[in-house]
Design a protein around this motif. Structure first.
Motif, PDB file in Angstrom:
ATOM      1  N   ILE A 193      -5.322   2.380  -3.413  1.00 10.88           N
ATOM      2  CA  ILE A 193      -5.301   3.781  -2.976  1.00 10.88           C
ATOM      3  C   ILE A 193      -6.397   4.032  -1.944  1.00 10.88           C
ATOM      4  O   ILE A 193      -6.177   4.687  -0.916  1.00 10.88           O
ATOM      5  CB  ILE A 193      -5.458   4.733  -4.183  1.00 10.88           C
ATOM      6  CG1 ILE A 193      -4.252   4.611  -5.121  1.00 10.88           C
ATOM      7  CG2 ILE A 193      -5.626   6.178  -3.707  1.00 10.88           C
ATOM      8  CD1 ILE A 193      -2.929   4.969  -4.502  1.00 10.88           C
ATOM      9  N   THR A 194      -7.579   3.515  -2.218  1.00  9.38           N
ATOM     10  CA  THR A 194      -8.691   3.672  -1.269  1.00  9.38           C
ATOM     11  C   THR A 194      -8.327   3.056   0.077  1.00  9.38           C
ATOM     12  O   THR A 194      -8.566   3.654   1.144  1.00  9.38           O
ATOM     13  CB  THR A 194      -9.963   3.004  -1.823  1.00  9.38           C
ATOM     14  OG1 THR A 194     -10.309   3.612  -3.066  1.00  9.38           O
ATOM     15  CG2 THR A 194     -11.120   3.152  -0.848  1.00  9.38           C
ATOM     16  N   LYS A 195      -7.734   1.879   0.039  1.00  4.09           N
ATOM     17  CA  LYS A 195      -7.371   1.197   1.275  1.00  4.09           C
ATOM     18  C   LYS A 195      -6.243   1.934   2.003  1.00  4.09           C
ATOM     19  O   LYS A 195      -6.238   2.037   3.242  1.00  4.09           O
ATOM     20  CB  LYS A 195      -6.943  -0.235   0.961  1.00  4.09           C
ATOM     21  CG  LYS A 195      -6.921  -1.138   2.166  1.00  4.09           C
ATOM     22  CD  LYS A 195      -6.793  -2.605   1.750  1.00  4.09           C
ATOM     23  CE  LYS A 195      -6.870  -3.505   2.982  1.00  4.09           C
ATOM     24  NZ  LYS A 195      -6.774  -4.939   2.609  1.00  4.09           N
ATOM     25  N   LEU A 250       6.066   8.662   3.542  1.00  4.38           N
ATOM     26  CA  LEU A 250       6.241   7.489   2.679  1.00  4.38           C
ATOM     27  C   LEU A 250       7.686   7.380   2.183  1.00  4.38           C
ATOM     28  O   LEU A 250       8.246   6.284   2.088  1.00  4.38           O
ATOM     29  CB  LEU A 250       5.278   7.564   1.490  1.00  4.38           C
ATOM     30  CG  LEU A 250       3.790   7.368   1.819  1.00  4.38           C
ATOM     31  CD1 LEU A 250       2.935   7.712   0.607  1.00  4.38           C
ATOM     32  CD2 LEU A 250       3.521   5.937   2.270  1.00  4.38           C
ATOM     33  N   GLN A 251       8.291   8.527   1.863  1.00  6.66           N
ATOM     34  CA  GLN A 251       9.703   8.517   1.445  1.00  6.66           C
ATOM     35  C   GLN A 251      10.600   8.064   2.592  1.00  6.66           C
ATOM     36  O   GLN A 251      11.577   7.326   2.385  1.00  6.66           O
ATOM     37  CB  GLN A 251      10.131   9.916   0.976  1.00  6.66           C
ATOM     38  CG  GLN A 251       9.478  10.380  -0.310  1.00  6.66           C
ATOM     39  CD  GLN A 251      10.126   9.783  -1.543  1.00  6.66           C
ATOM     40  OE1 GLN A 251      10.701   8.707  -1.483  1.00  6.66           O
ATOM     41  NE2 GLN A 251      10.027  10.473  -2.660  1.00  6.66           N
ATOM     42  N   VAL A 252      10.278   8.499   3.801  1.00  4.84           N
ATOM     43  CA  VAL A 252      11.052   8.074   4.970  1.00  4.84           C
ATOM     44  C   VAL A 252      10.987   6.556   5.106  1.00  4.84           C
ATOM     45  O   VAL A 252      12.003   5.886   5.319  1.00  4.84           O
ATOM     46  CB  VAL A 252      10.538   8.765   6.247  1.00  4.84           C
ATOM     47  CG1 VAL A 252      11.228   8.183   7.478  1.00  4.84           C
ATOM     48  CG2 VAL A 252      10.768  10.272   6.185  1.00  4.84           C
ATOM     49  N   LEU A 283       0.833  -1.208   0.000  1.00  2.00           N
ATOM     50  CA  LEU A 283       0.000   0.000   0.000  1.00  2.00           C
ATOM     51  C   LEU A 283       0.867   1.257   0.000  1.00  2.00           C
ATOM     52  O   LEU A 283       0.541   2.241  -0.676  1.00  2.00           O
ATOM     53  CB  LEU A 283      -0.942  -0.004   1.208  1.00  2.00           C
ATOM     54  CG  LEU A 283      -1.994  -1.115   1.247  1.00  2.00           C
ATOM     55  CD1 LEU A 283      -2.846  -0.995   2.512  1.00  2.00           C
ATOM     56  CD2 LEU A 283      -2.883  -1.071   0.009  1.00  2.00           C
ATOM     57  N   ARG A 284       1.977   1.231   0.742  1.00  2.00           N
ATOM     58  CA  ARG A 284       2.873   2.396   0.756  1.00  2.00           C
ATOM     59  C   ARG A 284       3.456   2.639  -0.623  1.00  2.00           C
ATOM     60  O   ARG A 284       3.520   3.784  -1.093  1.00  2.00           O
ATOM     61  CB  ARG A 284       3.996   2.200   1.780  1.00  2.00           C
ATOM     62  CG  ARG A 284       3.586   2.318   3.225  1.00  2.00           C
ATOM     63  CD  ARG A 284       4.808   2.472   4.138  1.00  2.00           C
ATOM     64  NE  ARG A 284       5.726   1.343   4.028  1.00  2.00           N
ATOM     65  CZ  ARG A 284       5.672   0.248   4.756  1.00  2.00           C
ATOM     66  NH1 ARG A 284       4.706   0.100   5.650  1.00  2.00           N
ATOM     67  NH2 ARG A 284       6.567  -0.716   4.608  1.00  2.00           N
ATOM     68  N   LEU A 285       3.901   1.575  -1.282  1.00  2.00           N
ATOM     69  CA  LEU A 285       4.484   1.708  -2.618  1.00  2.00           C
ATOM     70  C   LEU A 285       3.457   2.263  -3.602  1.00  2.00           C
ATOM     71  O   LEU A 285       3.762   3.158  -4.403  1.00  2.00           O
ATOM     72  CB  LEU A 285       4.992   0.349  -3.104  1.00  2.00           C
ATOM     73  CG  LEU A 285       5.513   0.296  -4.548  1.00  2.00           C
ATOM     74  CD1 LEU A 285       6.693   1.236  -4.729  1.00  2.00           C
ATOM     75  CD2 LEU A 285       5.894  -1.128  -4.929  1.00  2.00           C
TER      76      LEU A 285
END
Length: 437
Positions: free
Chosen positions: A396-398, A418-420, A364-366
């Motif tokens: 994306i919704t999740k 997210l980058q961190v 999900l993060r990716l």
């Protein structure tokens, strides 16, 4: 009226036994807090003593050294072992040697031990105060504990200082040591002697520079430094430099390098670098941005150091052996990585359930990170990830629903968090055992 001398002797003998038992009880209590004590001391030393937090690998070695010493002291307290029966821990000796290789002053090492001594005494005194022992026994326990800890620190300090000095002598006699000292002077002095630097190194400062840091994680090998030197020069050749690079060993697994480009401004896209750079045997590479003159020499190195810092944070998850300061997110994350504890807390506040260290959260993060990078286009995100557009919409919704469990945050905060996660990996993610502690 004073008690007879025979009664005083019996009381003294009984007190000696009680002192040993009381100290053993304190040692067992400290044993249950060993990790907490180690982490607290490490954080204190890294924060308060110059040069000890310059490199995540040094901090990791510092923690191993602190843990070895704390565990030994606790073992002494529990088992009433004389200090002269001990052997120094490998971690403590290796840490002293690494500081010698890195040109960290010996007084930083000595100060760390005195700081640890003070912290351990305070912890022990707090334990004594909470036990409600009779006053005579309290005084006797404090005296014995103080003697043990002072004796241990005096013994281990002398031992690691000898190890430091022996390694410092060996390192100063090694190839490149004079150049290393000259480089440190140019990097740190307010008004460096640039003409002496150029004479000793044969390297001109009034040109464009690209700084590199190469290192090889894992077990140390005798050929490591030669191999890293060879690879640095191969990179210079592949990038068509204006002359030979300057390369210096920083420790037995790490070299710094500067590549000269005259008036040219080389491309430093790491995707292109990966195509032309042939890194072997697990070598890693951190790259700054090209810059000109003395300040550019320094700045490019600082940038390479920032990229290196990210790549060597424990738990960092970069899949590529090359990391550049110009890569997306690296500049900002390198600043956040300096205070990993606060950054970890902030990431979890912003991302909520997305900060879990699970395969599902990683997917999900990716997806969400790619979605932001592609201008919030489901089509372009699907193309980049080679999945169906409906799959992207579902993820994306999740992902957004997962962040709703956290504190309210705007898209910029979420994108940075997210980058961190992408760059620092397990170092900032929440593991199941974190909640259990």
């Amino acid at each position: 009226m004073s008690p007879p001398q025979s009664q005083l002797s019996r009381a003294s003998a009984a007190t000696d036994t009680e002192v040993v038992m009381a100290i053993a009880h304190i040692g067992r209590e400290l044993k249950s807090r060993e990790r907490e004590i180690t982490e607290g001391m490490t954080a204190l030393m890294a924060r308060e003593i110059d040069h000890l937090d310059d490199d995540p690998q040094l901090v990791e070695m510092l923690e191993a050294s602190v843990h070895g010493n704390v565990a030994t002291v606790i073992h002494v307290l529990i088992n009433d072992i004389p200090v002269d029966h001990l052997q120094p821990t490998t971690a403590a000796v290796e840490y002293a040697r690494r500081l010698a290789q890195r040109d960290v002053p010996s007084n930083s090492l000595v100060r760390a031990y005195h700081m640890g001594q003070h912290a351990m005494l305070r912890i022990c005194h707090d334990e004594i105060a909470g036990r409600g022992l009779p006053a005579p026994l309290t005084l006797a326990v404090i005296k014995r504990l103080t003697e043990i800890i002072y004796s241990y620190v005096d013994w281990i300090t002398l031992y690691v200082f000898d190890a430091y000095e022996a390694e410092r002598t060996r390192w100063m006699n090694a190839r490149g040591s004079v150049r290393s000292a000259t480089l440190h002077a140019v990097l740190s002095a307010d008004r460096p002697d640039t003409s002496t630097f150029e004479t000793e190194t044969g390297y001109r400062l009034m040109q464009t520079h690209l700084a590199l840091i190469l290192w090889r994680p894992g077990p140390e090998q005798p050929s490591t430094l030669n191999m890293l030197d060879t690879q640095a020069r191969a990179i210079a050749k592949a990038l068509h430099t204006n002359g030979p690079p300057i390369v210096t060993a920083i420790d037995r697994r790490t070299v710094w390098a500067w590549l000269p480009f005259g008036r040219c401004h080389p491309a430093t896209d790491t995707t292109k670098l990966r195509a032309v750079v042939d890194l072997t045997d697990g070598t890693r590479l951190a790259v700054g941005l090209p810059s000109h003159g003395l300040e550019g020499f320094r700045r490019s190195h600082q940038q390479a150091g920032a990229a290196y810092f990210i790549a060597t944070v424990p738990g960092a998850s970069s899949p590529h052996p090359v990391i550049g300061f110009g890569d997306p997110g690296v500049a900002a994350v390198s600043l956040l990585a300096k205070d990993l504890g606060s950054t970890r807390a902030w990431v979890r506040e912003v991302l909520g359930e997305l900060a879990e260290d699970t395969d599902q959260a990683a997917t999900l993060r990716l997806t969400l990170s790619t979605y932001y990078a592609k201008g919030e286009s489901h089509v372009h995100t699907a193309q980049s990830l080679t999945v169906h557009r409906n799959t992207v919409k579902y993820r994306i919704t999740k992902a957004i629903a997962a962040t709703s469990s956290a504190a309210p945050s705007d898209k910029l905060d979420i994108a940075l968090a997210l980058q961190v996660c992408r760059l620092l990996g397990a170092g900032v993610l929440r593991r199941p055992r974190d909640d259990a502690r």
